[in-house]
Design a protein around this motif. Structure first.
Motif, PDB file in Angstrom:
ATOM      1  N   GLU A  38      46.991  24.341  48.314  1.00 18.43           N
ATOM      2  CA  GLU A  38      47.287  25.049  47.067  1.00 18.43           C
ATOM      3  C   GLU A  38      46.093  24.966  46.115  1.00 18.43           C
ATOM      4  OE1 GLU A  38      50.300  24.615  43.278  1.00 18.43           O
ATOM      5  OE2 GLU A  38      50.936  23.798  45.211  1.00 18.43           O
ATOM      6  N   LEU A  39      45.507  23.778  46.019  1.00 19.08           N
ATOM      7  CA  LEU A  39      44.342  23.594  45.162  1.00 19.08           C
ATOM      8  C   LEU A  39      43.160  24.424  45.668  1.00 19.08           C
ATOM      9  CD1 LEU A  39      43.163  22.183  42.706  1.00 19.08           C
ATOM     10  CD2 LEU A  39      42.598  20.248  44.178  1.00 19.08           C
ATOM     11  N   ALA A  40      43.004  24.531  46.985  1.00 20.27           N
ATOM     12  CA  ALA A  40      41.916  25.335  47.550  1.00 20.27           C
ATOM     13  C   ALA A  40      42.113  26.813  47.226  1.00 20.27           C
ATOM     14  CB  ALA A  40      41.841  25.130  49.063  1.00 20.27           C
ATOM     15  N   ARG A  41      43.347  27.324  47.393  1.00 22.41           N
ATOM     16  CA  ARG A  41      43.608  28.736  47.065  1.00 22.41           C
ATOM     17  C   ARG A  41      43.435  28.982  45.565  1.00 22.41           C
ATOM     18  NH1 ARG A  41      47.968  27.880  50.723  1.00 22.41           N
ATOM     19  NH2 ARG A  41      49.342  27.702  48.925  1.00 22.41           N
ATOM     20  N   PHE A  42      43.913  28.034  44.739  1.00 21.49           N
ATOM     21  CA  PHE A  42      43.730  28.144  43.293  1.00 21.49           C
ATOM     22  C   PHE A  42      42.239  28.212  42.968  1.00 21.49           C
ATOM     23  CE2 PHE A  42      43.071  26.449  39.053  1.00 21.49           C
ATOM     24  CZ  PHE A  42      44.059  27.072  38.305  1.00 21.49           C
ATOM     25  N   SER A  43      41.434  27.408  43.645  1.00 19.69           N
ATOM     26  CA  SER A  43      39.996  27.371  43.399  1.00 19.69           C
ATOM     27  C   SER A  43      39.307  28.674  43.788  1.00 19.69           C
ATOM     28  CB  SER A  43      39.357  26.201  44.141  1.00 19.69           C
ATOM     29  OG  SER A  43      39.893  24.980  43.659  1.00 19.69           O
ATOM     30  N   VAL A  44      39.755  29.293  44.879  1.00 24.57           N
ATOM     31  CA  VAL A  44      39.174  30.580  45.291  1.00 24.57           C
ATOM     32  C   VAL A  44      39.438  31.640  44.229  1.00 24.57           C
ATOM     33  CG1 VAL A  44      39.392  32.471  46.960  1.00 24.57           C
ATOM     34  CG2 VAL A  44      39.200  30.116  47.767  1.00 24.57           C
ATOM     35  N   VAL A  45      40.692  31.740  43.810  1.00 19.85           N
ATOM     36  CA  VAL A  45      41.033  32.724  42.781  1.00 19.85           C
ATOM     37  C   VAL A  45      40.362  32.355  41.467  1.00 19.85           C
ATOM     38  CG1 VAL A  45      42.913  33.734  41.430  1.00 19.85           C
ATOM     39  CG2 VAL A  45      43.207  33.349  43.879  1.00 19.85           C
ATOM     40  N   GLY A  46      40.432  31.076  41.116  1.00 19.72           N
ATOM     41  CA  GLY A  46      39.799  30.634  39.876  1.00 19.72           C
ATOM     42  C   GLY A  46      38.304  30.855  39.881  1.00 19.72           C
ATOM     43  N   GLY A  47      37.671  30.626  41.028  1.00 16.12           N
ATOM     44  CA  GLY A  47      36.231  30.845  41.139  1.00 16.12           C
ATOM     45  C   GLY A  47      35.854  32.297  40.918  1.00 16.12           C
ATOM     46  N   SER A  48      36.654  33.196  41.480  1.00 16.45           N
ATOM     47  CA  SER A  48      36.372  34.618  41.243  1.00 16.45           C
ATOM     48  C   SER A  48      36.636  34.972  39.780  1.00 16.45           C
ATOM     49  CB  SER A  48      37.195  35.502  42.184  1.00 16.45           C
ATOM     50  OG  SER A  48      38.571  35.378  41.901  1.00 16.45           O
ATOM     51  N   GLY A  49      37.644  34.330  39.182  1.00 18.15           N
ATOM     52  CA  GLY A  49      37.909  34.545  37.763  1.00 18.15           C
ATOM     53  C   GLY A  49      36.780  34.033  36.888  1.00 18.15           C
ATOM     54  N   VAL A  50      36.200  32.898  37.273  1.00 15.96           N
ATOM     55  CA  VAL A  50      35.052  32.355  36.537  1.00 15.96           C
ATOM     56  C   VAL A  50      33.891  33.332  36.620  1.00 15.96           C
ATOM     57  CG1 VAL A  50      33.302  30.525  36.519  1.00 15.96           C
ATOM     58  CG2 VAL A  50      35.721  29.935  36.732  1.00 15.96           C
ATOM     59  N   ALA A  51      33.664  33.892  37.801  1.00 14.00           N
ATOM     60  CA  ALA A  51      32.569  34.860  37.965  1.00 14.00           C
ATOM     61  C   ALA A  51      32.789  36.077  37.067  1.00 14.00           C
ATOM     62  CB  ALA A  51      32.456  35.278  39.431  1.00 14.00           C
ATOM     63  N   VAL A  52      34.001  36.620  37.068  1.00 14.86           N
ATOM     64  CA  VAL A  52      34.313  37.766  36.201  1.00 14.86           C
ATOM     65  C   VAL A  52      34.111  37.372  34.743  1.00 14.86           C
ATOM     66  CG1 VAL A  52      36.210  39.227  35.360  1.00 14.86           C
ATOM     67  CG2 VAL A  52      35.887  38.899  37.816  1.00 14.86           C
ATOM     68  N   ASN A  53      34.615  36.212  34.369  1.00 14.91           N
ATOM     69  CA  ASN A  53      34.537  35.730  32.998  1.00 14.91           C
ATOM     70  C   ASN A  53      33.082  35.587  32.538  1.00 14.91           C
ATOM     71  OD1 ASN A  53      35.021  34.372  30.536  1.00 14.91           O
ATOM     72  ND2 ASN A  53      36.697  33.192  31.394  1.00 14.91           N
ATOM     73  N   VAL A  54      32.279  34.909  33.332  1.00 13.49           N
ATOM     74  CA  VAL A  54      30.885  34.651  32.943  1.00 13.49           C
ATOM     75  C   VAL A  54      30.069  35.943  32.962  1.00 13.49           C
ATOM     76  CG1 VAL A  54      28.759  33.452  33.636  1.00 13.49           C
ATOM     77  CG2 VAL A  54      30.938  32.229  33.622  1.00 13.49           C
ATOM     78  N   LEU A  55      30.281  36.794  33.956  1.00 15.89           N
ATOM     79  CA  LEU A  55      29.528  38.061  34.006  1.00 15.89           C
ATOM     80  C   LEU A  55      29.866  38.945  32.810  1.00 15.89           C
ATOM     81  CD1 LEU A  55      29.669  38.864  37.823  1.00 15.89           C
ATOM     82  CD2 LEU A  55      27.655  38.221  36.473  1.00 15.89           C
ATOM     83  N   PHE A  56      31.162  39.091  32.508  1.00 18.65           N
ATOM     84  CA  PHE A  56      31.554  39.915  31.375  1.00 18.65           C
ATOM     85  C   PHE A  56      31.053  39.295  30.068  1.00 18.65           C
ATOM     86  CE2 PHE A  56      34.125  41.910  28.168  1.00 18.65           C
ATOM     87  CZ  PHE A  56      34.265  43.207  28.620  1.00 18.65           C
ATOM     88  N   PHE A  57      31.125  37.977  29.955  1.00 18.91           N
ATOM     89  CA  PHE A  57      30.635  37.277  28.769  1.00 18.91           C
ATOM     90  C   PHE A  57      29.153  37.568  28.549  1.00 18.91           C
ATOM     91  CE2 PHE A  57      28.430  33.387  27.276  1.00 18.91           C
ATOM     92  CZ  PHE A  57      28.920  33.335  25.981  1.00 18.91           C
ATOM     93  N   ASN A  58      28.348  37.447  29.605  1.00 17.40           N
ATOM     94  CA  ASN A  58      26.910  37.696  29.469  1.00 17.40           C
ATOM     95  C   ASN A  58      26.606  39.151  29.160  1.00 17.40           C
ATOM     96  OD1 ASN A  58      25.154  35.271  29.890  1.00 17.40           O
ATOM     97  ND2 ASN A  58      26.601  35.024  31.572  1.00 17.40           N
ATOM     98  N   LEU A  59      27.332  40.048  29.770  1.00 16.87           N
ATOM     99  CA  LEU A  59      27.153  41.467  29.478  1.00 16.87           C
ATOM    100  C   LEU A  59      27.455  41.739  28.005  1.00 16.87           C
ATOM    101  CD1 LEU A  59      26.741  44.450  30.390  1.00 16.87           C
ATOM    102  CD2 LEU A  59      29.197  44.498  30.825  1.00 16.87           C
ATOM    103  N   ALA A  60      28.577  41.210  27.531  1.00 18.63           N
ATOM    104  CA  ALA A  60      28.981  41.452  26.148  1.00 18.63           C
ATOM    105  C   ALA A  60      28.049  40.768  25.144  1.00 18.63           C
ATOM    106  CB  ALA A  60      30.419  40.977  25.935  1.00 18.63           C
ATOM    107  N   LEU A  61      27.720  39.494  25.384  1.00 20.40           N
ATOM    108  CA  LEU A  61      26.918  38.732  24.419  1.00 20.40           C
ATOM    109  C   LEU A  61      25.446  39.131  24.444  1.00 20.40           C
ATOM    110  CD1 LEU A  61      26.832  36.422  22.317  1.00 20.40           C
ATOM    111  CD2 LEU A  61      26.392  34.860  24.225  1.00 20.40           C
ATOM    112  N   HIS A  62      24.865  39.101  25.630  1.00 17.74           N
ATOM    113  CA  HIS A  62      23.420  39.319  25.722  1.00 17.74           C
ATOM    114  C   HIS A  62      23.049  40.781  25.978  1.00 17.74           C
ATOM    115  CE1 HIS A  62      22.980  35.022  25.555  1.00 17.74           C
ATOM    116  NE2 HIS A  62      23.756  34.870  26.607  1.00 17.74           N
ATOM    117  N   GLY A  63      23.924  41.508  26.642  1.00 17.77           N
ATOM    118  CA  GLY A  63      23.618  42.911  26.931  1.00 17.77           C
ATOM    119  C   GLY A  63      24.031  43.859  25.824  1.00 17.77           C
ATOM    120  N   LEU A  64      25.233  43.666  25.292  1.00 18.45           N
ATOM    121  CA  LEU A  64      25.753  44.577  24.272  1.00 18.45           C
ATOM    122  C   LEU A  64      25.635  44.029  22.853  1.00 18.45           C
ATOM    123  CD1 LEU A  64      28.970  45.738  26.183  1.00 18.45           C
ATOM    124  CD2 LEU A  64      26.754  46.907  26.040  1.00 18.45           C
ATOM    125  N   GLY A  65      25.245  42.756  22.734  1.00 13.93           N
ATOM    126  CA  GLY A  65      25.030  42.172  21.417  1.00 13.93           C
ATOM    127  C   GLY A  65      26.295  41.843  20.645  1.00 13.93           C
TER     128      GLY A  65
END
Length: 167
Positions: A38-65
């Protein structure tokens, strides 16, 4: 036909003795294995969520200001939506069927997670001066990781419960 009475048969291995478990005694290995999966499956989904979160954060903060707090909150909300799909159809697909209550609980606990994550990000970004490009990303990732511990417990305990018929 001759029968030799002095010959013995080759010894055979004794059958293993299987003793039933005592009532009330539960082995922990299957439970630990289930929790690890269960923890492994949570980590897979959570890891993809972290990627979405960090990518969107960087796009919004550093790309779009965007302002840092706006970028972190919106990025967390976008990741929350993608995470629901991953948790529902991958990590917790064996749990009780989707209901309005389950969806409401997911977004309520996710909202609390976003508040925790945002407060932790603010602490790092403003309080600890992690405002540069690298610093903001470190503050963002640390805030995600710390809020994820809360989310794991909340999702498995209250949102994606086992069905009443069995585990």
């Amino acid at each position: 036909m001759t029968v030799h009475l002095s010959e013995r048969r080759a010894p055979t291995a004794a059958a293993p003795v299987i003793r039933p478990r005592r009532p009330g005694v539960v082995t922990k290995a299957p439970r630990v294995r289930r929790l690890a999966m269960e923890l492994a499956r949570f980590s897979v989904v959570g890891g993809s969520g972290v990627a979405v979160n960090v990518l969107f954060f960087n796009l919004a903060l550093h790309g779009l200001g965007w302002a840092p707090m706006s970028a972190t909150v919106i990025a967390s909300c976008v990741a929350m939506g993608t995470n629901y799909l991953g948790f529902r159809f991958f990590a917790y697909r064996d749990r009780a069927s989707r209901t309005r209550g389950q969806i409401a609980l997911f977004f309520a606990f996710s909202g609390l997670g976003v508040l925790m994550e945002s407060a932790l990000f603010y602490l790092g970004y403003q309080g600890l001066g992690m405002s540069g490009s690298l610093g903001s990303n470190i503050a963002k990732v640390l805030s995600i990781v710390l809020a994820s511990a809360f989310r794991f417990v909340a999702y498995r305990t209250w949102v994606f419960q086992h069905s009443k018929s069995g585990r």
